[in-house]
Design a protein around this motif. Structure first.
Motif, short mmCIF file in Angstrom:
data_model
loop_
_atom_site.label_atom_id
_atom_site.label_comp_id
_atom_site.label_asym_id
_atom_site.label_seq_id
_atom_site.Cartn_x
_atom_site.Cartn_y
_atom_site.Cartn_z
N PHE A 24 39.66 35.38 47.70
CA PHE A 24 39.81 35.90 46.35
C PHE A 24 39.04 37.21 46.18
O PHE A 24 39.53 38.16 45.58
CB PHE A 24 39.32 34.84 45.35
CG PHE A 24 39.51 35.20 43.91
CD1 PHE A 24 40.76 35.12 43.31
CD2 PHE A 24 38.44 35.59 43.12
CE1 PHE A 24 40.94 35.44 41.97
CE2 PHE A 24 38.60 35.90 41.79
CZ PHE A 24 39.86 35.83 41.21
N SER A 25 37.83 37.27 46.74
CA SER A 25 37.01 38.49 46.67
C SER A 25 37.74 39.67 47.30
O SER A 25 37.78 40.77 46.73
CB SER A 25 35.68 38.28 47.40
OG SER A 25 34.86 37.40 46.72
N GLU A 26 38.32 39.42 48.47
CA GLU A 26 39.05 40.49 49.17
C GLU A 26 40.28 40.91 48.37
O GLU A 26 40.55 42.10 48.20
CB GLU A 26 39.45 40.01 50.56
CG GLU A 26 38.26 39.82 51.49
CD GLU A 26 38.61 39.06 52.75
OE1 GLU A 26 39.79 38.71 52.96
OE2 GLU A 26 37.67 38.81 53.54
N GLU A 27 40.99 39.93 47.86
CA GLU A 27 42.23 40.20 47.11
C GLU A 27 41.94 40.99 45.83
O GLU A 27 42.67 41.89 45.47
CB GLU A 27 42.88 38.85 46.76
CG GLU A 27 44.24 38.97 46.15
CD GLU A 27 44.82 37.58 45.94
OE1 GLU A 27 44.78 37.09 44.79
OE2 GLU A 27 45.32 36.99 46.91
N MET A 28 40.84 40.65 45.15
CA MET A 28 40.49 41.31 43.88
C MET A 28 39.66 42.57 44.09
O MET A 28 39.36 43.28 43.13
CB MET A 28 39.72 40.33 42.99
CG MET A 28 40.49 39.06 42.64
SD MET A 28 42.02 39.34 41.77
CE MET A 28 41.42 39.82 40.17
N GLU A 29 39.26 42.82 45.35
CA GLU A 29 38.39 43.94 45.69
C GLU A 29 37.09 43.87 44.88
O GLU A 29 36.61 44.86 44.32
CB GLU A 29 39.10 45.28 45.51
CG GLU A 29 40.28 45.43 46.44
CD GLU A 29 41.01 46.76 46.31
OE1 GLU A 29 40.63 47.60 45.47
OE2 GLU A 29 41.97 46.96 47.07
N GLN A 30 36.54 42.65 44.83
CA GLN A 30 35.27 42.38 44.16
C GLN A 30 34.46 41.49 45.12
O GLN A 30 35.04 40.77 45.92
CB GLN A 30 35.51 41.65 42.83
CG GLN A 30 36.31 42.49 41.85
CD GLN A 30 36.93 41.69 40.73
OE1 GLN A 30 37.14 40.49 40.84
NE2 GLN A 30 37.25 42.36 39.65
N GLN A 31 33.16 41.55 45.02
CA GLN A 31 32.31 40.79 45.94
C GLN A 31 31.66 39.62 45.21
O GLN A 31 30.63 39.78 44.57
CB GLN A 31 31.24 41.70 46.55
CG GLN A 31 31.82 42.78 47.43
CD GLN A 31 30.74 43.70 47.97
OE1 GLN A 31 29.55 43.50 47.77
NE2 GLN A 31 31.18 44.75 48.66
N TYR A 32 32.28 38.45 45.34
CA TYR A 32 31.75 37.26 44.68
C TYR A 32 30.77 36.53 45.57
O TYR A 32 31.01 36.37 46.77
CB TYR A 32 32.90 36.31 44.28
CG TYR A 32 33.66 36.83 43.11
CD1 TYR A 32 33.20 36.62 41.81
CD2 TYR A 32 34.82 37.58 43.28
CE1 TYR A 32 33.88 37.14 40.73
CE2 TYR A 32 35.50 38.10 42.19
CZ TYR A 32 35.02 37.87 40.92
OH TYR A 32 35.69 38.38 39.84
N LYS A 33 29.67 36.10 44.96
CA LYS A 33 28.68 35.27 45.63
C LYS A 33 28.54 33.97 44.85
O LYS A 33 28.78 33.93 43.65
CB LYS A 33 27.31 35.97 45.67
CG LYS A 33 27.20 37.05 46.72
CD LYS A 33 25.84 37.71 46.73
CE LYS A 33 24.71 36.74 46.94
NZ LYS A 33 23.37 37.38 46.95
N GLU A 34 28.11 32.94 45.58
CA GLU A 34 27.90 31.63 44.96
C GLU A 34 26.48 31.52 44.43
O GLU A 34 25.53 32.01 45.06
CB GLU A 34 28.16 30.54 46.00
CG GLU A 34 28.08 29.14 45.44
CD GLU A 34 28.44 28.09 46.46
OE1 GLU A 34 28.59 26.94 46.05
OE2 GLU A 34 28.56 28.40 47.66
N TYR A 35 26.33 30.86 43.29
CA TYR A 35 25.02 30.67 42.67
C TYR A 35 24.86 29.21 42.26
O TYR A 35 25.85 28.49 42.05
CB TYR A 35 24.86 31.58 41.45
CG TYR A 35 24.92 33.04 41.84
CD1 TYR A 35 23.79 33.70 42.29
CD2 TYR A 35 26.12 33.73 41.83
CE1 TYR A 35 23.84 35.03 42.69
CE2 TYR A 35 26.19 35.06 42.23
CZ TYR A 35 25.04 35.70 42.66
OH TYR A 35 25.11 37.01 43.07
N THR A 36 23.60 28.79 42.14
CA THR A 36 23.26 27.42 41.75
C THR A 36 22.10 27.48 40.75
O THR A 36 21.51 28.55 40.56
CB THR A 36 22.81 26.60 42.98
OG1 THR A 36 21.58 27.17 43.46
CG2 THR A 36 23.87 26.59 44.08
N PRO A 37 21.73 26.35 40.17
CA PRO A 37 20.57 26.37 39.27
C PRO A 37 19.29 26.85 39.95
O PRO A 37 18.41 27.41 39.30
CB PRO A 37 20.44 24.92 38.82
CG PRO A 37 21.83 24.38 38.91
CD PRO A 37 22.42 25.06 40.13
#
Length: 148
Positions: A24-37
């Motif tokens: 999805f990050s590549e497709e949207m040309e955005q860099q998503y990272k995962e986060y937690t509490p």
């Protein structure tokens, strides 16, 4: 004997979502990272998800302008009418001001919901406002993963 509650979420499903979010990050040309509490993202000064969870979630979060309860959930289970937050992804570290997205992947009463916020300033009600994402691919993939 107590009936076994359905596990909507587990490590295997989390890995599948992580793999999809890379795509999805590549497709949207955005860099998503995962986060937690324990590892929150800074979204315009608000630490997400850590600062909006817990007993007073309704004071902090609204979905479609309605205050809601949200709690972190390792298995997707939460109380009735409570959003069980199973994953958080954001591009806040790499996007420009006004372009930062935070996705809350939730399960409410067994129904998967992908919530998004791009809010960048305080609201009169002092809540962080989310809406369900309009991205059909993201909604469908999350639902598919949850329902496997």
């Amino acid at each position: 004997m107590k009936p076994q509650q359905k596990r909507y979420w587990d490590d295997s499903k989390a890995l599948k979502l992580q793999q999809f979010m890379t795509h999805f990050s590549e497709e949207m040309e955005q860099q998503y990272k995962e986060y937690t509490p324990d590892n929150s993202v800074d979204q315009y000064g608000l630490k997400l998800p850590s600062e909006v969870l817990g007993q007073n979630a309704k004071e902090h979060i609204a979905v479609d302008d309605v205050p809601v309860d949200v709690e972190w959930s390792a298995d997707g289970q939460a109380g009735s009418g409570v959003y069980g937050l199973v994953a958080v992804y954001a591009d806040s570290e790499t996007q420009q001001y006004m372009q930062k997205h935070v996705y809350f992947f939730t399960i409410i009463d067994g129904t998967p919901k992908v919530l998004i916020t791009m809010q960048n300033q305080g609201m009169d009600d002092h809540r962080l406002h989310f809406n369900e994402t309009a991205n059909q691919e993201l909604k469908q993939k999350f639902a598919q993963i949850v329902n496997e």
